[in-house]
Design an enzyme around this catalytic site. Structure first.
Site, PDB file in Angstrom:
ATOM      1  CE  LYS A 265      -3.994  -1.824   2.493  1.00 15.01           C
ATOM      2  NZ  LYS A 265      -4.943  -1.661   1.362  1.00 15.01           N
ATOM      3  NE  ARG A 339     -10.586  -9.883  -2.271  1.00 10.06           N
ATOM      4  CZ  ARG A 339     -10.873  -9.017  -3.225  1.00 10.06           C
ATOM      5  NH1 ARG A 339     -11.152  -9.441  -4.443  1.00 10.06           N
ATOM      6  NH2 ARG A 339     -10.924  -7.728  -2.960  1.00 10.06           N
TER       7      ARG A 339
END
Ligand code: BES
Ligand code: MN
Ligand code: ZN
Length: 506
Positions: A265, A339
């Site tokens: 990120k 996920r």
């Protein structure tokens, strides 16, 4: 904060000694001949006060009223939503005062709905909560005690009890979510869960790397392989009903820090990725509230907890891993890690033959773009479950909004190198993430709450919100079978424990 519920009508409340008397004034204020009502009526008549939600008028040492400070607070129609606005405004105004004991007067509201009392209690906590754990000079809130005054305490009791149970749950969720990642590692989260295992009807199991490997959770393990912090898989059981009653399973994303991994990120606001375990925190908070209320239900909580870090051992874009379900996943982006940990937890949930499975996750930045901080995103393959959750969102004022799951959205998850990829294209990122999860939730009614926009606030008020504990609790309570004499109890039977309250396998 200590809360107390008291029967005090408007006349009685004038002689109630306290540091601050906060009086909620509805737009349809009925006249009464006590000094307080006279004061409010005069202020309205002279145009100095309006009962619009959140409007304030303060007074000090007023004849005929025993309280030191008096705040008239507009409450509009007295709906829970307006009560929340009013309580926020009143306690906001009290913030810099020395008041230690306040009375929140709801006695001027007619036909007080039970949810308004619950909302008032939760709003009091929200407005006064301070995080202190990692400050050396912690200055706790001055306000220590709030008395909720109503015309009939017996009538308000259920709402009050729900409110105080929720406050315990929400404050626990905020506490763990707010803690920096080095003070809230997977190991520490498991310890917090174990502590809940000391409460009535709660049992907690903690699995470590070995047990998780044995289960074949290759997807979860792929996320955890890049960090020195060992993963934890936390299993909570709330047993308020007979063993044969199918449980609701809550799955909370527990990424204690999300650097993005190799698909790293940008630095800007990366600190906020300590909040990437807010799903897990909301599961812990919900169990805390269940322990208080003891409803006749069975609930299982599953928390896959890990950091998502980068390094020589970290999973790489393009790596293919085998999930517990047997489906092989191509990890095209290591930042789509939520996920990857949730899919194995969903497969694990199958063993409970659940009535419903709800996962709660700070899953996508795209969800923040779509819905902002007002509503969480709700996805579900099951109509009754979706409706019950949406309804719980409305009743608890912890709102959500239904999102689509059309098959076309899964198109981009196709890959030449595995059964499924962990990302699709740029479009509809919150939906494609849900479509990925749906593949692992085929064998039970399933819902997914993306709380990326609602679980915490950034900027000057940076901090966890405790959402969606209120929504989850209202949903669970809506699942309690109605009391039939001699049949299913709405409250758990008291139990005597002969076995240890918790087991560790870490
Ligand atoms: N934890 C983030 C989602 C997130 C981002 C929540 C910002 C709140 C604010 C999640 O693990 C993530 O990084 N998702 C990616 C998915 C993408 C790589 C497909 C995202 O949303 O950018
Ligand atoms: Mn991520
Ligand atoms: Zn994440």
């Amino acid at each position: 904060m200590d809360f107390e519920l008291k029967t005090l009508n408007r006349t009685r409340i004038c002689s109630e000694k306290c540091d601050a008397l906060l009086v909620l004034i509805p737009q349809n204020l009925s006249s009464d001949d006590d000094p307080l009502s006279a004061l409010a009526a005069l202020a309205i008549k002279s145009g100095d006060f309006e009962a619009k939600p959140g409007k304030l008028l303060s007074a000090y040492r007023t004849p005929g009223i025993a309280a030191t400070r008096i705040l008239l607070v507009g409450a509009g129609d007295g709906s829970p939503k307006n009560v929340r606005i009013a309580v926020n405004a009143a306690l906001g105004a009290l913030k810099n005062s020395n008041a230690q004991r306040a009375v929140l007067c709801l006695s001027a509201l007619n036909n007080l709905p039970p949810d308004a009392v619950r909302t008032a209690v939760v709003a009091c906590s929200d407005a006064t909560y301070v995080y202190t754990t990692t400050k050396s000079k912690a200055s706790p809130a001055k306000l220590q005690r709030i008395v909720i005054a109503v015309n009939d305490a017996a009538n308000a009791r259920a709402g009050f009890d729900k409110g105080t149970a929720l406050v315990k749950g929400i404050e626990l969720a905020k506490e763990w979510a707010n803690r920096p990642a080095n003070h809230a590692t997977p190991t520490l989260l498991a310890v917090a869960a174990k502590d809940l295992g000391k409460l009535r009807n709660i049992k907690v199991e903690v699995l470590g790397p070995k047990e998780v490997a044995k289960l074949g959770m290759g997807s979860f393990m792929a996320v955890a392989q890049g960090t020195a912090e060992p993963l934890r898989f936390i299993v909570l059981h709330y047993e308020g009903a007979a063993k044969a009653v199918a449980p609701v399973v809550l799955v909370g994303k527990g990424i204690t820090f999300d650097s993005g991994g190799i698909s790293m990120k940008p630095a800007h606001e990366m600190d906020e990725m300590k909040f990437d375990m807010c799903g897990a925190a909301s599961v812990l908070g919900t169990f805390r509230a269940l322990a208080e209320l003891q409803p006749a239900l069975n609930v299982v909580g599953l928390i896959p907890a890990s950091e998502n870090m980068t390094g020589g051992r970290a999973v790489k874009p393009g790596d293919v891993v085998t999930s517990m379900s047997g489906q092989m996943i191509e990890i095209l982006n290591t930042d789509a890690e939520g996920r990857l940990v949730l899919c194995d937890a969903l497969t694990y949930a199958e063993r409970f033959k659940p009535k419903a499975v709800i996962d709660i996750a700070t899953l996508t930045g795209a969800c923040v773009v779509a819905l902002g901080g007002v509503r969480s995103a709700l996805f579900s393959t099951d109509e009754p479950l979706a409706q019950a959750l949406a309804q719980a969102g409305e009743s608890s004022l912890d709102l959500c909004w239904r999102m689509p799951l059309d098959e076309e959205y899964a198109e981009g998850l196709k890959t030449n190198f595995a059964d499924v990829a962990n990302i699709a294209g740029k479009a509809a990122g919150a939906v494609t993430a849900a479509k990925f999860l749906q593949r692992f939730a085929a064998s039970f009614p399933w819902a997914h709450l993306d709380i990326a926009g609602t679980a915490w606030k950034g900027g000057a008020a940076k901090g966890a919100t405790g959402r969606p504990v209120s929504l989850l609790l209202d949903y669970l309570l809506s699942q309690v079978p109605l009391a039939v004499p001699g049949k299913a109890p709405t409250r758990a039977k008291p139990v005597k424990r002969s076995t240890p309250v918790s087991r560790t396998r870490a």
